[in-house]
Scaffold this motif. Structure first.
Motif, short mmCIF file in Angstrom:
data_model
loop_
_atom_site.label_atom_id
_atom_site.label_comp_id
_atom_site.label_asym_id
_atom_site.label_seq_id
_atom_site.Cartn_x
_atom_site.Cartn_y
_atom_site.Cartn_z
N ALA A 15 0.82 -1.20 0.00
CA ALA A 15 0.00 0.00 0.00
C ALA A 15 0.86 1.25 0.00
N ALA A 16 1.97 1.21 0.72
CA ALA A 16 2.88 2.34 0.72
C ALA A 16 3.43 2.58 -0.67
N LEU A 17 3.77 1.49 -1.34
CA LEU A 17 4.26 1.60 -2.71
C LEU A 17 3.22 2.25 -3.60
N VAL A 18 1.99 1.82 -3.45
CA VAL A 18 0.92 2.38 -4.25
C VAL A 18 0.72 3.86 -3.94
N SER A 139 10.97 5.18 4.84
CA SER A 139 12.26 4.51 4.70
C SER A 139 12.11 3.00 4.56
N VAL A 140 10.99 2.44 5.04
CA VAL A 140 10.74 1.01 4.92
C VAL A 140 10.66 0.62 3.45
N LEU A 141 10.07 1.49 2.64
CA LEU A 141 9.90 1.20 1.23
C LEU A 141 11.09 1.67 0.41
N PHE A 142 11.55 2.89 0.65
CA PHE A 142 12.55 3.50 -0.23
C PHE A 142 13.96 3.45 0.32
N GLY A 143 14.16 2.98 1.56
CA GLY A 143 15.45 3.07 2.19
C GLY A 143 15.64 4.47 2.74
N LYS A 144 16.62 4.64 3.62
CA LYS A 144 16.80 5.94 4.26
C LYS A 144 17.17 7.03 3.26
N LYS A 145 18.11 6.71 2.34
CA LYS A 145 18.51 7.70 1.35
C LYS A 145 17.36 8.04 0.42
N GLY A 146 16.60 7.03 0.00
CA GLY A 146 15.47 7.27 -0.88
C GLY A 146 14.41 8.12 -0.23
N ALA A 147 14.12 7.84 1.05
CA ALA A 147 13.13 8.63 1.77
C ALA A 147 13.57 10.08 1.90
N GLN A 148 14.86 10.28 2.14
CA GLN A 148 15.39 11.65 2.22
C GLN A 148 15.29 12.36 0.89
N GLY A 196 19.12 12.99 -10.63
CA GLY A 196 19.67 13.68 -9.47
C GLY A 196 19.61 12.79 -8.24
N ARG A 197 19.17 13.34 -7.12
CA ARG A 197 19.09 12.56 -5.88
C ARG A 197 18.09 11.42 -5.99
N LEU A 198 17.19 11.50 -6.96
CA LEU A 198 16.18 10.47 -7.11
C LEU A 198 16.78 9.14 -7.55
N ARG A 199 18.08 9.12 -7.88
CA ARG A 199 18.75 7.85 -8.13
C ARG A 199 18.70 6.97 -6.88
N ASP A 200 18.65 7.63 -5.71
CA ASP A 200 18.55 6.87 -4.46
C ASP A 200 17.19 6.20 -4.32
N VAL A 201 16.21 6.67 -5.10
CA VAL A 201 14.87 6.10 -5.05
C VAL A 201 14.68 5.05 -6.15
N TYR A 202 15.08 5.39 -7.38
CA TYR A 202 14.80 4.53 -8.52
C TYR A 202 16.04 3.93 -9.16
#
Length: 280
Positions: A15-18, A139-148, A196-202
């Motif tokens: 659900a978080a992903l969605v 951070s559970v879904l994206f990791g700490k860096k991704g969440a930031q 950019g920083r979104l590499r930490d997400v995707y």
């Protein structure tokens, strides 16, 4: 915590992903321009649409997300980015696989200060007895860096519009009627070099990349004559997100549920994820 709620932790993360549906890209200040192959008129039109979207504070949206592993999940509600990214939506409970913890046909979902909140059936016993909201940190879904990287308004529909200003191969695909409105359809690709920083997400190695296989974001946007988006569609690996904008307005206020009614399952989910990785 009851077994019923514990066993449903995957539903919470799904659900978080969605719900993490803005899927925006980093702001213009740090993005790298990639307009070599872009239609300059299309880029100018998208720049106007970006500015208009950014100037407004919120939108009423209807959205569908397909994670690529199950059927589409529908949501409807308010997204706001005028004072940080927040949202307040209703999600199809069965489609999100959350019926084990919520007997209502729709689940109320909030995103506030980087955390997701889900309105569920009250816990009947255990340490969370009586609590009827579940909290899961991003951070559970994206990791700490991704969440930031998704902090501020970087996850919002407005941020997605910013990202298109720096996409590659932007094309004008002509006029189309969407939701009864005449629109111009644009398409662009945002590759890892321009996230950019979104590499930490995707980007490669990120939790989202592992889950979706994403190496780039294919974005389609349909812009109305008022220079505002009518529809936005993003293809991120196997995941597809579609968002229809029904109405734009001023910045909306979205508050987290009372702490006394909230069960924070962030650590529980993190421990179960770690156990699964060790077993795998």
């Amino acid at each position: 915590m009851t077994k019923r709620h514990t066993a449903a932790w995957t539903a919470f993360t799904t659900a978080a992903l969605v719900a993490a549906s803005g899927c925006g890209t980093e702001s213009a200040k740090t993005a790298v321009k990639a307009v070599e192959k872009a239609d300059t008129k299309a880029m100018a039109a998208l720049a106007r649409a970006t500015d208009r979207t950014q100037a407004l504070g919120s939108a009423e949206v209807r959205m569908t997300t397909d994670t690529g592993t199950s059927g589409p999940i529908a949501m409807k509600g308010t997204y706001s980015w005028g004072d940080g990214y927040v949202f307040d939506v209703r999600m199809d409970t069965k489609a999100a696989n959350m019926q084990a913890v919520n007997h209502s046909p729709t689940t109320h979902v909030l995103f506030v200060d980087g955390a997701y909140y889900y309105d569920v059936d009250p816990f009947p016993s255990g340490p969370y007895q009586g609590k009827d909201w579940i909290k899961v940190d991003g951070s559970v879904l994206f990791g700490k860096k991704g969440a930031q990287a998704l902090s501020g308004d970087n996850g919002s529909p407005s941020a997605s519009m910013k990202g298109l200003k720096y996409a590659k191969d932007v094309q004008n695909l002509g006029t189309q009627t969407v939701n009864g409105r005449r629109t111009t359809h644009y398409r662009g690709v945002i590759d890892s070099a321009h996230m950019g920083r979104l590499r930490d997400v995707y980007g490669e190695g990120s939790p989202m990349s592992k889950a979706t296989g994403a190496k780039s974001i294919l974005m389609d946007v349909w812009v109305g004559p008022d220079d505002l988006p009518v529809r936005l569609k993003e293809k991120i690996g196997v995941m597809t997100i579609g968002m229809d904008f029904d109405k734009f307005g001023k910045t909306a206020t979205v508050k987290a549920p009372p702490a006394a009614r909230t069960a924070d399952l962030t650590e529980v989910i993190e421990k179960q994820q770690k156990q699964q990785r060790q077993q795998g």
